[in-house]
Scaffold this active site. Structure first.
Site, PDB file in Angstrom:
ATOM      1  N   ARG A   1       0.956  -1.388   0.062  1.00  0.00           N
ATOM      2  CA  ARG A   1      -0.012   0.082   0.004  1.00  0.00           C
ATOM      3  C   ARG A   1       0.796   1.263   0.067  1.00  0.00           C
ATOM      4  NH1 ARG A   1      -3.175  -3.163   3.650  1.00  0.00           N
ATOM      5  NH2 ARG A   1      -4.788  -4.177   2.618  1.00  0.00           N
TER       6      ARG A   1
ATOM      7  N   LYS B   1       3.541  11.307 -11.727  1.00  0.00           N
ATOM      8  CA  LYS B   1       2.727  10.633 -12.329  1.00  0.00           C
ATOM      9  C   LYS B   1       3.507   9.096 -12.446  1.00  0.00           C
ATOM     10  CE  LYS B   1      -0.052  13.790 -15.077  1.00  0.00           C
ATOM     11  NZ  LYS B   1      -0.431  14.025 -16.566  1.00  0.00           N
TER      12      LYS B   1
ATOM     13  N   GLU C   1      10.375  17.324 -25.088  1.00  0.00           N
ATOM     14  CA  GLU C   1       9.605  17.874 -23.927  1.00  0.00           C
ATOM     15  C   GLU C   1      10.377  19.135 -23.265  1.00  0.00           C
ATOM     16  OE1 GLU C   1       7.137  16.455 -22.938  1.00  0.00           O
ATOM     17  OE2 GLU C   1       7.161  14.214 -23.233  1.00  0.00           O
TER      18      GLU C   1
ATOM     19  N   LYS D   1       8.351  22.624 -14.575  1.00  0.00           N
ATOM     20  CA  LYS D   1       7.534  21.646 -14.043  1.00  0.00           C
ATOM     21  C   LYS D   1       7.096  21.703 -12.623  1.00  0.00           C
ATOM     22  CE  LYS D   1       5.991  16.916 -14.612  1.00  0.00           C
ATOM     23  NZ  LYS D   1       5.952  15.865 -15.356  1.00  0.00           N
TER      24      LYS D   1
ATOM     25  N   GLU E   1      -3.695  17.455 -11.312  1.00  0.00           N
ATOM     26  CA  GLU E   1      -4.377  17.814 -12.951  1.00  0.00           C
ATOM     27  C   GLU E   1      -5.940  18.077 -13.012  1.00  0.00           C
ATOM     28  OE1 GLU E   1      -2.151  15.741 -16.057  1.00  0.00           O
ATOM     29  OE2 GLU E   1      -3.964  15.817 -17.148  1.00  0.00           O
TER      30      GLU E   1
ATOM     31  N   ARG F   1      -1.962  21.613 -15.243  1.00  0.00           N
ATOM     32  CA  ARG F   1      -0.952  20.770 -15.189  1.00  0.00           C
ATOM     33  C   ARG F   1      -1.358  20.026 -16.781  1.00  0.00           C
ATOM     34  NH1 ARG F   1       1.700  16.005 -11.338  1.00  0.00           N
ATOM     35  NH2 ARG F   1       2.750  15.143 -13.062  1.00  0.00           N
TER      36      ARG F   1
ATOM     37  N   ASN G   1       0.791  18.723 -21.433  1.00  0.00           N
ATOM     38  CA  ASN G   1       0.418  17.516 -22.237  1.00  0.00           C
ATOM     39  C   ASN G   1       0.510  18.188 -23.797  1.00  0.00           C
ATOM     40  OD1 ASN G   1       0.454  15.134 -20.956  1.00  0.00           O
ATOM     41  ND2 ASN G   1      -1.253  15.685 -19.739  1.00  0.00           N
TER      42      ASN G   1
ATOM     43  N   HIS H   1       0.243  15.740 -26.544  1.00  0.00           N
ATOM     44  CA  HIS H   1       0.442  14.429 -26.276  1.00  0.00           C
ATOM     45  C   HIS H   1      -0.800  13.529 -26.634  1.00  0.00           C
ATOM     46  CE1 HIS H   1       3.661  15.626 -23.835  1.00  0.00           C
ATOM     47  NE2 HIS H   1       4.058  14.466 -23.228  1.00  0.00           N
TER      48      HIS H   1
ATOM     49  N   HIS I   1      -0.054  10.327 -28.148  1.00  0.00           N
ATOM     50  CA  HIS I   1      -0.327   9.126 -27.582  1.00  0.00           C
ATOM     51  C   HIS I   1      -1.289   8.144 -28.700  1.00  0.00           C
ATOM     52  CE1 HIS I   1      -0.256  10.460 -23.169  1.00  0.00           C
ATOM     53  NE2 HIS I   1       0.936  10.094 -23.550  1.00  0.00           N
TER      54      HIS I   1
ATOM     55  N   HIS J   1       8.345   8.096 -27.260  1.00  0.00           N
ATOM     56  CA  HIS J   1       7.419   9.001 -26.850  1.00  0.00           C
ATOM     57  C   HIS J   1       7.573  10.556 -27.184  1.00  0.00           C
ATOM     58  CE1 HIS J   1       4.412  10.727 -23.910  1.00  0.00           C
ATOM     59  NE2 HIS J   1       5.577  11.508 -23.594  1.00  0.00           N
TER      60      HIS J   1
HETATM   61  P1  NAD Z   1      13.015   4.994 -21.903  1.00  0.00           P
HETATM   62  O1  NAD Z   1      12.676   4.862 -20.582  1.00  0.00           O
HETATM   63  O2  NAD Z   1      12.501   3.833 -23.000  1.00  0.00           O
HETATM   64  O3  NAD Z   1      14.502   4.993 -22.095  1.00  0.00           O
HETATM   65  C1  NAD Z   1      14.946   5.109 -23.624  1.00  0.00           C
HETATM   66  C2  NAD Z   1      16.022   4.293 -23.833  1.00  0.00           C
HETATM   67  O4  NAD Z   1      17.285   4.754 -23.388  1.00  0.00           O
HETATM   68  C3  NAD Z   1      15.897   3.015 -23.438  1.00  0.00           C
HETATM   69  O5  NAD Z   1      16.410   1.934 -24.272  1.00  0.00           O
HETATM   70  C4  NAD Z   1      16.741   2.815 -22.186  1.00  0.00           C
HETATM   71  O6  NAD Z   1      17.216   1.692 -21.495  1.00  0.00           O
HETATM   72  C5  NAD Z   1      17.972   3.885 -22.455  1.00  0.00           C
HETATM   73  N1  NAD Z   1      18.635   4.348 -21.645  1.00  0.00           N
HETATM   74  C6  NAD Z   1      18.178   5.000 -20.443  1.00  0.00           C
HETATM   75  N2  NAD Z   1      19.078   5.801 -19.831  1.00  0.00           N
HETATM   76  C7  NAD Z   1      20.438   5.738 -20.801  1.00  0.00           C
HETATM   77  C8  NAD Z   1      21.626   6.292 -20.435  1.00  0.00           C
HETATM   78  N3  NAD Z   1      21.848   6.954 -19.613  1.00  0.00           N
HETATM   79  N4  NAD Z   1      22.595   5.658 -21.595  1.00  0.00           N
HETATM   80  C9  NAD Z   1      21.988   5.013 -22.558  1.00  0.00           C
HETATM   81  N5  NAD Z   1      20.672   4.517 -22.781  1.00  0.00           N
HETATM   82  C10 NAD Z   1      20.002   4.669 -21.874  1.00  0.00           C
HETATM   83  O7  NAD Z   1      12.010   6.428 -22.709  1.00  0.00           O
HETATM   84  P2  NAD Z   1      12.266   7.721 -21.895  1.00  0.00           P
HETATM   85  O8  NAD Z   1      12.122   8.598 -23.271  1.00  0.00           O
HETATM   86  O9  NAD Z   1      12.926   7.947 -20.912  1.00  0.00           O
HETATM   87  O10 NAD Z   1      10.648   7.824 -21.225  1.00  0.00           O
HETATM   88  C11 NAD Z   1       9.445   7.558 -22.149  1.00  0.00           C
HETATM   89  C12 NAD Z   1       8.459   6.959 -21.066  1.00  0.00           C
HETATM   90  O11 NAD Z   1       8.258   8.039 -20.105  1.00  0.00           O
HETATM   91  C13 NAD Z   1       7.228   6.903 -21.953  1.00  0.00           C
HETATM   92  O12 NAD Z   1       6.568   5.484 -21.181  1.00  0.00           O
HETATM   93  C14 NAD Z   1       6.258   7.998 -21.320  1.00  0.00           C
HETATM   94  O13 NAD Z   1       4.976   7.622 -21.302  1.00  0.00           O
HETATM   95  C15 NAD Z   1       6.776   8.256 -19.820  1.00  0.00           C
HETATM   96  N6  NAD Z   1       6.627   9.597 -19.502  1.00  0.00           N
HETATM   97  C16 NAD Z   1       5.974   9.813 -18.213  1.00  0.00           C
HETATM   98  C17 NAD Z   1       5.939  11.192 -17.681  1.00  0.00           C
HETATM   99  C18 NAD Z   1       5.278  11.251 -16.270  1.00  0.00           C
HETATM  100  O14 NAD Z   1       5.197  12.434 -16.234  1.00  0.00           O
HETATM  101  N7  NAD Z   1       5.263  10.266 -15.596  1.00  0.00           N
HETATM  102  C19 NAD Z   1       6.332  12.270 -18.517  1.00  0.00           C
HETATM  103  C20 NAD Z   1       6.738  12.025 -19.877  1.00  0.00           C
HETATM  104  C21 NAD Z   1       6.790  10.715 -20.450  1.00  0.00           C
HETATM  105  N1  GLY Z   2       4.084  14.753 -18.201  1.00  0.00           N
HETATM  106  C1  GLY Z   2       2.883  15.423 -17.953  1.00  0.00           C
HETATM  107  C2  GLY Z   2       2.868  15.660 -16.549  1.00  0.00           C
HETATM  108  O1  GLY Z   2       3.486  15.334 -15.743  1.00  0.00           O
HETATM  109  O2  GLY Z   2       1.669  16.072 -16.008  1.00  0.00           O
END
Ligand code: NAD
Ligand code: GLY
Length: 367
Positions: free
Chosen positions: A118, A140, A182, A224, A234, A238, A242, A245, A249, A262
């Protein structure tokens, strides 16, 4: 090192930004209450940074959970494997989960922390530009469903965010560009002078100039933190984070998770949002083209995939989290530097935006 704060009352936390911070165990220790720690990472990041992070945590009983790499694994099965590892190593409620990796790892490890017994503490150690400027801040967390991106999850804030900018030296160029989508977003939605800064510095960012990267990350995280501090769950502002997005998406879901990164999908989606804002008379064609030029210079796609029709977009967009009472709401630009979340647009303008030939539009805007 620079320190920012996300102000959320008792859920407030610091964001540390600097070089080689992974080796600074004392920054993490301040935010770890118990004796157990679980580092969640993947099979790409582990060989690069796991040993160093583990060394920084030598005072703790550390379990490592190494997941398969990729957006396609951001799902229930992978989440279950985190719980399997935690229970097998008998982690109790005092444990701290540390997410070491990009946004996929951060979102999944954060969601695991929200659910395990939890709720246990967690710390974000983001290693992609995208996760350093966006996903690691704001709480998030979640996983994808085959029918929609990030459709299952929780708001759950970390104890701290440790951004080691040196980790970007190993990041593939395509991933760096995805993160820039971003970064550019912040300029477009709330900080027009930052857009000007990006126009002057995008080449330095792509060349991994550490001073430029630190400045871009600091400004992005500050924006942010400000938005999240004002609207954690949100209910208003907030949603403007997006921009692009909802279209993006739809691209990610339609193409299959992982086919488009992404940030790439967000970039093409941002161009669609810019074009729709122009069609509504809110921004000019030259403002749209100014924004498109920065995305292009950042190495990002600005045209949606050729295999997607307007109906494909509409079908995927109907399950967007911003749909309220059956009504689609979109983040659009009132002007460069000011975004709104709105459902107040004629349906024909959306349909016309989806039917634009973006290849032709890009040709035109270059001439
Ligand atoms: P990712 O986590 O897939 O990383 C991209 C690639 O880089 C992967 O292959 C990873 O293994 C590799 N990698 C990571 N760090 C590295 C490094 N230092 N050196 C070499 N390789 C490395 O992708 P991302 O772009 O970081 O994140 C995308 C995800 O984030 C999506 O799922 C998206 O929905 C999510 N997201 C979430 C929020 C949120 O607010 N929570 C906001 C934006 C995006
Ligand atoms: N990436 C959008 C948010 O965190 O709200």
């Amino acid at each position: 090192m620079q320190t920012l704060h996300v102000d959320l009352g008792e859920r407030s936390y610091p964001i540390f930004i600097g070089e080689q911070l992974i080796d600074r165990g004392e920054l993490l220790s301040r935010h770890i209450r118990g004796k157990q720690v679980a580092i969640v990472t993947n099979d790409t990041v582990a060989p690069l940074y796991l040993e160093r992070l583990s060394r920084s945590l030598a005072a703790y009983s550390v379990t490592t959970v190494i997941l398969p790499d990729g957006e396609a694994y951001k799902n229930w099965e992978t989440l279950q494997s985190i719980f399997d590892a935690l229970l097998t190593a008998r982690h109790d409620r005092g444990t701290t989960i540390i997410a070491l990796g990009g946004g996929v790892i951060g979102d999944m490890a954060g969601f695991a922390a929200a659910c395990y017994q939890r709720g246990v503490d967690f710390i974000q150690v983001p290693t992609t530009l995208l996760s350093q400027v966006d996903s690691s801040v704001g709480g998030k967390t979640g996983i994808n469903h085959p029918l929609g991106k990030n459709m299952v999850g929780a708001f759950y804030q970390p104890q701290a965010v440790l951004i080691d900018t040196s980790t970007l030296t190993t990041l593939p160029a395509r991933e760096l560009s995805a993160g820039l989508a971003e970064v550019i977003k912040y300029g477009l939605i709330c900080d027009e002078p930052f857009l000007g800064w990006l126009e002057a510095n995008v080449d330095k960012l792509r060349a991994l100039d550490q001073a430029a990267l630190t400045e871009a990350i600091r400004r992005s995280c500050a924006a942010k933190a400000r938005v999240v501090g004002a609207d954690e769950r949100e209910s208003g502002v907030r949603a403007t984070l997006n921009l692009g997005h909802t279209f993006g998406h739809a691209i990610e879901t339609h193409q299959g998770y992982g086919a488009w990164l992404h940030g790439e999908a967000v970039s093409a989606g941002t161009v669609m949002a810019l074009e729709m804002s122009r069609r509504l008379g809110w921004i000019t064609a030259s403002e749209r083209d100014r924004a498109v030029r920065v995305l292009v210079r950042a190495g990002l796609p600005v045209v949606p995939p050729a295999n997607m029709r307007a109906e494909d977009f509409l079908q995927h967009m109907a399950v967007d989290k911003k749909v309220l009472n059956g009504q689609l709401r979109l983040v659009l630009l009132k002007r460069l530097g000011e975004a709104v979340l709105t459902s107040d647009f004629p349906r024909e303008v959306l349909e016309a935006t989806l039917n634009v030939n973006y290849d032709a539009l890009m040709q035109e805007s270059r001439t």
